[in-house]
Design a protein around this motif. Structure first.
Motif, short mmCIF file in Angstrom:
data_model
loop_
_atom_site.label_atom_id
_atom_site.label_comp_id
_atom_site.label_asym_id
_atom_site.label_seq_id
_atom_site.Cartn_x
_atom_site.Cartn_y
_atom_site.Cartn_z
N LEU A 198 0.90 -1.14 0.00
CA LEU A 198 0.00 0.00 0.00
C LEU A 198 0.94 1.19 0.00
O LEU A 198 1.75 1.34 0.92
CB LEU A 198 -0.89 0.03 1.25
N VAL A 199 0.88 2.02 -1.03
CA VAL A 199 1.82 3.14 -1.16
C VAL A 199 1.10 4.43 -0.83
O VAL A 199 0.05 4.74 -1.41
CB VAL A 199 2.43 3.21 -2.58
N LEU A 200 1.67 5.18 0.12
CA LEU A 200 1.08 6.44 0.56
C LEU A 200 2.03 7.59 0.32
O LEU A 200 3.24 7.45 0.45
CB LEU A 200 0.81 6.42 2.07
N ALA A 201 1.47 8.76 0.00
CA ALA A 201 2.18 10.03 0.16
C ALA A 201 1.92 10.36 1.63
O ALA A 201 0.77 10.59 2.03
CB ALA A 201 1.63 11.09 -0.76
N GLU A 202 2.97 10.34 2.44
CA GLU A 202 2.77 10.45 3.88
C GLU A 202 2.39 11.86 4.30
O GLU A 202 3.01 12.84 3.90
CB GLU A 202 4.02 10.01 4.64
#
Length: 160
Positions: free
Chosen positions: A27-31
């Motif tokens: 799961l890839v997030l822009a933090e």
């Protein structure tokens, strides 16, 4: 846009971010590190995700972040562990790895990899290289890239 809080097993704090990509491993997030600041990307290992809470569209956080330009992820065709690690090694990307404790990360460059694990050249708090560490893919809770913290270290190291 999807704004979420992610609970990672054995981590006391939630991680907030904008979902950039989902696949079978990550799961890839822009933090969203604080308030309305987006800083870097997190590849969160699905094996350690305990819960994902989606923010309703009527919250102030959602409204403010939805009008910002969502950062574009520049990683092509990243599915499994080796896809990501191969890309990071080939492009000499400085990474931070979260494992069993939330308040402890390993920062460094990928030295080598195979289908079970990879070797990391860690960078210590004094910004010196430390002895190589072998990391089994199954230990990774997340990999952070392109944060201001990592970019600052990378810039400093490139000027040495």
């Amino acid at each position: 846009m999807e704004l979420v809080n992610v609970k990672i097993r054995r981590y006391p704090d939630l991680i907030k971010g904008i979902v950039i990509m989902r696949n079978t491993q990550w799961l890839v997030l822009a933090e969203n590190v604080v308030d309305y600041v987006l800083d870097g990307f997190l590849f969160i290992n699905h094996d350690y995700i305990q819960n994902v809470i989606v923010y309703p569209h009527d919250t102030i956080e959602y409204k403010v972040l939805s009008i910002k330009k969502s950062p574009d992820l520049i990683f092509p065709n990243i599915e499994g562990y080796s896809d990501l690690i191969e890309y990071l090694k080939g492009n000499s990307v400085l990474i931070a790895i979260g494992r069993h404790k939330q308040n402890s990360i390993l920062v460094g460059y990928v030295a080598d990899f195979n289908k079970e694990a990879f070797s990391l050249i860690p960078i210590g708090v004094d910004l010196q290289e430390l002895p190589i560490v072998k990391i089994n893919y199954k230990q990774i809770r997340y990999i952070s890239v392109m944060s201001d913290y990592l970019t600052s270290i990378s810039n400093y190291l490139s000027k040495k």
